[in-house]
Design an enzyme around this catalytic site. Structure first.
Site, PDB file in Angstrom:
ATOM      1  N   GLU A  90       0.836  -1.197   0.000  1.00  0.00           N
ATOM      2  CA  GLU A  90       0.000   0.000   0.000  1.00  0.00           C
ATOM      3  C   GLU A  90       0.873   1.250   0.000  1.00  0.00           C
ATOM      4  O   GLU A  90       1.964   1.261   0.574  1.00  0.00           O
ATOM      5  CB  GLU A  90      -0.928   0.006   1.218  1.00  0.00           C
ATOM      6  CG  GLU A  90      -1.938  -1.121   1.177  1.00  0.00           C
ATOM      7  CD  GLU A  90      -2.803  -1.214   2.424  1.00  0.00           C
ATOM      8  OE1 GLU A  90      -3.824  -1.915   2.361  1.00  0.00           O
ATOM      9  OE2 GLU A  90      -2.457  -0.594   3.458  1.00  0.00           O
ATOM     10  N   CYS A 111       6.543  -6.732   7.051  1.00  0.00           N
ATOM     11  CA  CYS A 111       7.627  -6.142   7.836  1.00  0.00           C
ATOM     12  C   CYS A 111       8.135  -7.166   8.840  1.00  0.00           C
ATOM     13  O   CYS A 111       7.332  -7.837   9.500  1.00  0.00           O
ATOM     14  CB  CYS A 111       7.138  -4.893   8.570  1.00  0.00           C
ATOM     15  SG  CYS A 111       8.424  -4.071   9.532  1.00  0.00           S
ATOM     16  N   CYS A 115       6.458  -5.007  15.436  1.00  0.00           N
ATOM     17  CA  CYS A 115       6.049  -4.063  16.481  1.00  0.00           C
ATOM     18  C   CYS A 115       4.615  -4.365  16.902  1.00  0.00           C
ATOM     19  O   CYS A 115       3.729  -4.556  16.054  1.00  0.00           O
ATOM     20  CB  CYS A 115       6.179  -2.631  15.983  1.00  0.00           C
ATOM     21  SG  CYS A 115       7.885  -2.157  15.600  1.00  0.00           S
ATOM     22  N   GLY A 157       7.100  -1.793   6.027  1.00  0.00           N
ATOM     23  CA  GLY A 157       8.481  -2.247   6.012  1.00  0.00           C
ATOM     24  C   GLY A 157       9.456  -1.347   6.749  1.00  0.00           C
ATOM     25  O   GLY A 157       9.140  -0.214   7.102  1.00  0.00           O
ATOM     26  N   GLU A 158      10.643  -1.880   6.988  1.00  0.00           N
ATOM     27  CA  GLU A 158      11.747  -1.181   7.652  1.00  0.00           C
ATOM     28  C   GLU A 158      12.767  -0.752   6.598  1.00  0.00           C
ATOM     29  O   GLU A 158      13.493  -1.585   6.043  1.00  0.00           O
ATOM     30  CB  GLU A 158      12.398  -2.102   8.689  1.00  0.00           C
ATOM     31  CG  GLU A 158      13.731  -1.645   9.245  1.00  0.00           C
ATOM     32  CD  GLU A 158      13.698  -0.249   9.823  1.00  0.00           C
ATOM     33  OE1 GLU A 158      14.329   0.649   9.226  1.00  0.00           O
ATOM     34  OE2 GLU A 158      13.043  -0.045  10.873  1.00  0.00           O
ATOM     35  N   SER A 212      11.409   5.882  15.058  1.00  0.00           N
ATOM     36  CA  SER A 212      10.240   5.486  15.847  1.00  0.00           C
ATOM     37  C   SER A 212      10.725   5.011  17.213  1.00  0.00           C
ATOM     38  O   SER A 212      11.011   3.839  17.411  1.00  0.00           O
ATOM     39  CB  SER A 212       9.470   4.376  15.122  1.00  0.00           C
ATOM     40  OG  SER A 212       8.318   4.019  15.854  1.00  0.00           O
ATOM     41  N   CYS A 331      -0.953   6.126  10.326  1.00  0.00           N
ATOM     42  CA  CYS A 331       0.268   5.511  10.851  1.00  0.00           C
ATOM     43  C   CYS A 331      -0.057   4.233  11.617  1.00  0.00           C
ATOM     44  O   CYS A 331      -0.915   4.216  12.492  1.00  0.00           O
ATOM     45  CB  CYS A 331       0.960   6.513  11.774  1.00  0.00           C
ATOM     46  SG  CYS A 331       2.472   5.901  12.525  1.00  0.00           S
TER      47      CYS A 331
END
Length: 340
Positions: A90, A111, A115, A157-158, A212, A331
């Site tokens: 997305e 990801c 988290c 993703g990171e 983050s 977010c």
């Protein structure tokens, strides 16, 4: 000329080479057309009809497609994008109070960071995106809404785990013979991957960095961000300081605030202590609801008190207002329509 990869992921000199043009300026011409959003070789009017036909037989401009478009009442737009292997990601358009348009791009399918408060983190990880798949998100958004002002790598993703492709996409988007987007208008957000922060600093790009942090309480961060917490807070602080010194730029610390989890006075003081000695700005982000995750959005009084404590300590702080909630585009919400 044999079939080649999507041209959207190539620089002018690479297009020149893979397309085997006799004239040196042809690669630049094709690159400019792609940067302008062209999706059909036959529309490239400054190329001969023979050249256009040859390109159409042997090359593709893009190998992704938009499969769904969602619009929120606040102006947020979310695109579901299908990749060549049928996996999905997305991309989101965010519009602020002064009508600046920001593209929020994904860099991975899913990801690996897991988290606890993030929809994408619950999906698991499938693969990295290529530079062309990242660039095409930007181009799809511009076709929908016109010229974009900023880019943030805050989607799925990171970025630090796919930094080569991310930086390659930035090189393409910022190229002066193409889209010419200033690197200063690009922000890379990380969950706190220290090695990636050092690597980004050493690349000497003009991009901005956001981290983050979520909390500066080590046990709580390990529970909320188990993979990111592999790097200690002390190591993370050192990496941020290195980026400050190497780039001369301020770093944004992002705090996703969850009711009764990381909003107490003690948590605020821990953030203040972490920020001491760093050139940082704190963004407070009230947690955006995700159906499968059992946290709660903080009350207004919690956020206001937390903000006041940071301001009293002279920590630059901004509260980010929620956008895209109605379409799962805020977010921490990405991935609802994507899957892995």
């Amino acid at each position: 000329m044999e079939w080649c990869c999507a041209l959207s992921g190539l620089l002018p000199e690479e297009i020149q080479k893979v397309c085997a043009f006799a004239e040196r300026f042809r690669g630049v011409q094709v690159f400019r057309w792609i940067a302008a959003g062209c999706t059909d070789f036959h529309a490239m009017s400054d190329l001969s009809s023979e050249t256009r036909a040859r390109l159409a037989r042997a090359c593709v401009i893009s190998d992704t497609r938009v499969y769904t478009t969602l619009r929120d009442v606040d102006g947020t737009l979310k695109l579901g994008i299908e990749l060549k292997d049928k996996r999905r990601v997305e991309a989101v358009l965010l519009v602020d109070q002064v009508s600046r348009k920001t593209a929020c791009l994904s860099c991975q399918v899913g990801c690996p960071m897991a988290c606890a408060f993030c929809q994408t983190g619950q999906l698991g990880f499938a693969r990295n995106l290529s530079a062309s798949e990242i660039v095409e998100q930007f181009l799809h958004l511009e076709r929908c809404v016109g010229t974009l002002d900023n880019v943030v790598f805050m989607g799925m993703g990171e970025p630090m785990l796919n930094l080569d492709a991310v930086c390659r996409a930035i090189e393409i988007l910022s190229h002066p013979q193409g889209r010419d987007l200033s690197e200063k208008r690009i922000t890379i957000s990380t969950s706190g991957h220290c090695r990636g922060i050092y690597s980004l600093a050493d690349r000497a790009l003009q991009v901005r960095l956001a981290v983050s942090l979520t909390t500066a309480n080590a046990p709580l961060r390990a529970r909320l961000m188990p993979r990111a917490a592999h790097d200690s807070l002390a190591k993370l602080k050192s990496a941020i300081r290195y980026f400050n010194e190497k780039s001369g730029k301020r770093v944004t610390l992002e705090l996703a605030l969850m009711r009764g989890v990381n909003t107490s006075e003690r948590h605020a003081q821990e953030v203040i202590d972490f920020a001491h000695g760093l050139n940082v700005h704190v963004n407070l982000i009230p947690w955006n609801p995700v159906a499968s995750i059992h946290f709660e959005t903080p009350r207004e009084v919690e956020v206001a008190h937390f903000e006041a404590l940071l301001m009293r300590a002279r920590i630059p702080v901004t509260r980010r207002y929620q956008r895209g909630n109605g379409i799962g585009g805020a977010c921490g919400q990405l991935g609802k329509t994507a899957g892995v």
